[in-house]
Design an enzyme around this catalytic site. Structure first.
Site, PDB file in Angstrom:
ATOM      1  N   TYR A 140       4.058  45.435  16.798  1.00  0.00           N
ATOM      2  CA  TYR A 140       2.175  44.549  17.141  1.00  0.00           C
ATOM      3  C   TYR A 140       2.394  44.208  15.231  1.00  0.00           C
ATOM      4  O   TYR A 140       2.191  43.406  14.761  1.00  0.00           O
ATOM      5  CB  TYR A 140       1.668  45.161  17.466  1.00  0.00           C
ATOM      6  CG  TYR A 140       2.059  44.664  18.698  1.00  0.00           C
ATOM      7  CD1 TYR A 140       2.158  44.444  19.643  1.00  0.00           C
ATOM      8  CD2 TYR A 140       0.477  45.654  19.917  1.00  0.00           C
ATOM      9  CE1 TYR A 140       2.238  45.000  21.293  1.00  0.00           C
ATOM     10  CE2 TYR A 140       0.283  45.749  21.056  1.00  0.00           C
ATOM     11  CZ  TYR A 140       1.257  45.278  21.652  1.00  0.00           C
ATOM     12  OH  TYR A 140       1.409  45.829  22.870  1.00  0.00           O
TER      13      TYR A 140
ATOM     14  N   HIS B  68       8.525  50.838  24.519  1.00  0.00           N
ATOM     15  CA  HIS B  68       8.342  49.462  25.272  1.00  0.00           C
ATOM     16  C   HIS B  68       9.323  48.156  26.028  1.00  0.00           C
ATOM     17  O   HIS B  68       8.389  47.487  26.438  1.00  0.00           O
ATOM     18  CB  HIS B  68       8.565  48.659  23.439  1.00  0.00           C
ATOM     19  CG  HIS B  68       7.515  47.535  23.416  1.00  0.00           C
ATOM     20  ND1 HIS B  68       6.889  47.026  22.161  1.00  0.00           N
ATOM     21  CD2 HIS B  68       6.593  46.637  24.391  1.00  0.00           C
ATOM     22  CE1 HIS B  68       5.598  46.389  22.158  1.00  0.00           C
ATOM     23  NE2 HIS B  68       5.267  46.036  23.570  1.00  0.00           N
TER      24      HIS B  68
HETATM   25  N1  NAP Z   1       3.365  46.606  26.415  1.00  0.00           N
HETATM   26  C1  NAP Z   1       3.621  45.149  26.704  1.00  0.00           C
HETATM   27  O1  NAP Z   1       5.105  43.926  26.506  1.00  0.00           O
HETATM   28  C2  NAP Z   1       3.093  44.351  26.541  1.00  0.00           C
HETATM   29  C3  NAP Z   1       2.210  42.719  26.477  1.00  0.00           C
HETATM   30  C4  NAP Z   1       1.569  42.349  25.887  1.00  0.00           C
HETATM   31  C5  NAP Z   1       0.442  42.581  25.700  1.00  0.00           C
HETATM   32  N2  NAP Z   1      -0.106  44.218  25.608  1.00  0.00           N
HETATM   33  C6  NAP Z   1      -1.148  45.221  25.323  1.00  0.00           C
HETATM   34  O2  NAP Z   1      -2.099  44.240  26.309  1.00  0.00           O
HETATM   35  C7  NAP Z   1      -3.182  43.873  25.608  1.00  0.00           C
HETATM   36  C8  NAP Z   1      -3.560  42.925  26.437  1.00  0.00           C
HETATM   37  O3  NAP Z   1      -2.809  42.014  27.059  1.00  0.00           O
HETATM   38  P1  NAP Z   1      -3.202  40.014  26.100  1.00  0.00           P
HETATM   39  O4  NAP Z   1      -3.558  40.252  24.712  1.00  0.00           O
HETATM   40  O5  NAP Z   1      -2.016  39.147  26.730  1.00  0.00           O
HETATM   41  O6  NAP Z   1      -3.906  39.692  27.617  1.00  0.00           O
HETATM   42  P2  NAP Z   1      -5.346  39.894  27.542  1.00  0.00           P
HETATM   43  O7  NAP Z   1      -6.253  40.707  27.406  1.00  0.00           O
HETATM   44  O8  NAP Z   1      -5.345  39.210  28.919  1.00  0.00           O
HETATM   45  O9  NAP Z   1      -6.361  37.942  27.595  1.00  0.00           O
HETATM   46  C9  NAP Z   1      -6.374  37.981  25.453  1.00  0.00           C
HETATM   47  C10 NAP Z   1      -7.500  37.123  25.916  1.00  0.00           C
HETATM   48  O10 NAP Z   1      -8.234  37.112  26.488  1.00  0.00           O
HETATM   49  C11 NAP Z   1      -9.510  36.656  25.136  1.00  0.00           C
HETATM   50  N3  NAP Z   1     -10.741  37.140  26.097  1.00  0.00           N
HETATM   51  C12 NAP Z   1     -10.587  39.104  26.516  1.00  0.00           C
HETATM   52  N4  NAP Z   1     -12.252  39.525  27.369  1.00  0.00           N
HETATM   53  C13 NAP Z   1     -12.745  38.004  26.842  1.00  0.00           C
HETATM   54  C14 NAP Z   1     -13.753  37.293  27.677  1.00  0.00           C
HETATM   55  N5  NAP Z   1     -14.588  38.625  27.263  1.00  0.00           N
HETATM   56  N6  NAP Z   1     -14.477  36.117  27.335  1.00  0.00           N
HETATM   57  C15 NAP Z   1     -13.264  35.082  27.208  1.00  0.00           C
HETATM   58  N7  NAP Z   1     -12.229  35.479  26.959  1.00  0.00           N
HETATM   59  C16 NAP Z   1     -11.773  37.128  26.635  1.00  0.00           C
HETATM   60  C17 NAP Z   1      -9.257  37.633  24.212  1.00  0.00           C
HETATM   61  O11 NAP Z   1      -9.817  36.403  23.518  1.00  0.00           O
HETATM   62  P3  NAP Z   1     -10.144  36.594  22.497  1.00  0.00           P
HETATM   63  O12 NAP Z   1      -8.717  36.099  21.464  1.00  0.00           O
HETATM   64  O13 NAP Z   1     -11.504  36.505  21.670  1.00  0.00           O
HETATM   65  O14 NAP Z   1      -9.703  37.776  21.731  1.00  0.00           O
HETATM   66  C18 NAP Z   1      -7.502  36.587  24.533  1.00  0.00           C
HETATM   67  O15 NAP Z   1      -7.520  35.623  23.992  1.00  0.00           O
HETATM   68  C19 NAP Z   1      -2.084  43.587  24.041  1.00  0.00           C
HETATM   69  O16 NAP Z   1      -3.945  43.355  23.314  1.00  0.00           O
HETATM   70  C20 NAP Z   1      -2.031  44.441  23.871  1.00  0.00           C
HETATM   71  O17 NAP Z   1      -2.125  45.867  23.961  1.00  0.00           O
HETATM   72  C21 NAP Z   1       1.181  45.030  26.067  1.00  0.00           C
END
Ligand code: NAP
Length: 275
Positions: A49, A107
């Site tokens: 990240y 990862h």
């Molecule tokens: N292990 C892996 O391979 C892997 C892969 C992907 C993700 N991850 C981890 O999982 C975390 C979360 O996944 P993600 O970021 O892909 O997806 P997510 O949490 O499902 O979605 C994030 C998106 O949703 C929006 N959002 C969040 N809360 C909201 C709300 N209350 N109202 C409206 N929109 C909202 C965020 O807005 P904003 O832009 O305003 O913040 C962002 O654009 C990552 O940050 C990372 O730490 C791990």
């Protein structure tokens, strides 16, 4: 707010955590500080990240005792053997400016992964107390079974994509009886749930928001944690509200009936998910 916790012999993880990808630098630090200030105690980062320094600085500036925070990092898949894995993790700790992490994950499985060698490195890091618990991310069931069966180090966590549109039941059936927590990434389907009529209906019934419903659906499963990412304090606060939302049987049945084959994270190096 009382945060639900997943507790096993291996780890004690607050079940609603905070995702940090793709935030960077000062904006990332500010978001993590805000999240901790609002009550999040579980922060998810990764070598890839490029924000570990910002995440660590936020933890150190938060005024919350390190022992009350749960920090996860992950080593990228271009470290397929124990030696490169350990070296990369030592660099993670330096960037984080932390004495240890609570959870260290592989990862993604590399095509050239030397599983036993990486597990041995994780075991040694755990014995040294540099990683309090270890686990894997993005492992399909067959590879997860191999990691567990190797009995080199106990697997505390599987982190995979999981949300209302991707149910991961095969993996849940395997991890739940083994006390391995399934951490759901992309838990609000990157915000897609906001436009869903079924989810909107359930949200209206409870005076909640669709994103809260999506998170409550995951938190209704006792062996599941979720790490939504939200940049603004308002959205961070909204997401925390999911902890109080209790979905009833009709809600859960309606959510269970939504499509369950919508994978949103599918990079070219992803494994064969059916393996
Ligand atoms: N292990 C892996 O391979 C892997 C892969 C992907 C993700 N991850 C981890 O999982 C975390 C979360 O996944 P993600 O970021 O892909 O997806 P997510 O949490 O499902 O979605 C994030 C998106 O949703 C929006 N959002 C969040 N809360 C909201 C709300 N209350 N109202 C409206 N929109 C909202 C965020 O807005 P904003 O832009 O305003 O913040 C962002 O654009 C990552 O940050 C990372 O730490 C791990």
């Amino acid at each position: 707010m009382s945060m639900p916790v997943f507790e096993s012999a291996l780890t004690r993880m607050p079940r609603l955590g905070f995702g940090t990808w793709p935030m960077q630098g000062a904006a990332c630090q500010a978001a993590v500080e805000s999240a901790i200030g609002l009550g999040y105690r579980h922060i998810d980062t990764a070598e890839m990240y490029g924000n570990e320094a910002a995440v660590g600085a936020a933890l150190n500036a938060s005024g919350v005792a390190r022992g009350d925070l749960y920090l996860t990092t992950k080593v990228w898949w271009d470290k397929p053997d124990g030696t490169s894995f350990r070296r990369a993790f030592e660099a993670c700790l330096k960037r984080l400016n932390q004495p240890y992490v609570d959870l260290l994950l592989v990862h993604w499985p590399s095509p050239g992964l030397r599983l036993e060698s990486v597990l041995q490195a994780q075991a040694a890091l755990r014995e040294q107390g540099l990683a309090r618990a270890v686990g894997v991310a993005n492992f399909p069931l067959g590879l997860l079974r191999r990691a567990v069966a190797a009995e080199i180090v106990p697997i505390a966590c599987l982190q995979v994509e999981h949300h209302v549109y991707l149910d991961q039941q095969r993996l849940l059936d395997y991890v739940t009886p083994r006390d391995i927590v399934l951490t759901s990434y992309t838990p609000v389907a990157k915000g897609e749930v906001m436009a869903d009529k079924v989810i909107q209906g359930i949200a209206a019934k409870h005076g909640a928001t669709p994103v809260q419903v999506a998170l409550a659906y995951l938190l209704a499963k006792p062996g599941v944690a979720a790490i939504p990412k939200a940049q603004s304090p308002a959205r961070q606060q909204e997401n925390l509200g999911a902890v109080k939302l209790r979905l009833d049987a009709a809600d859960l049945a309606a959510l269970a009936a939504l499509r369950k084959d919508h994978r949103m994270v599918a990079p070219g190096f992803a494994p064969d998910w059916a393996a």
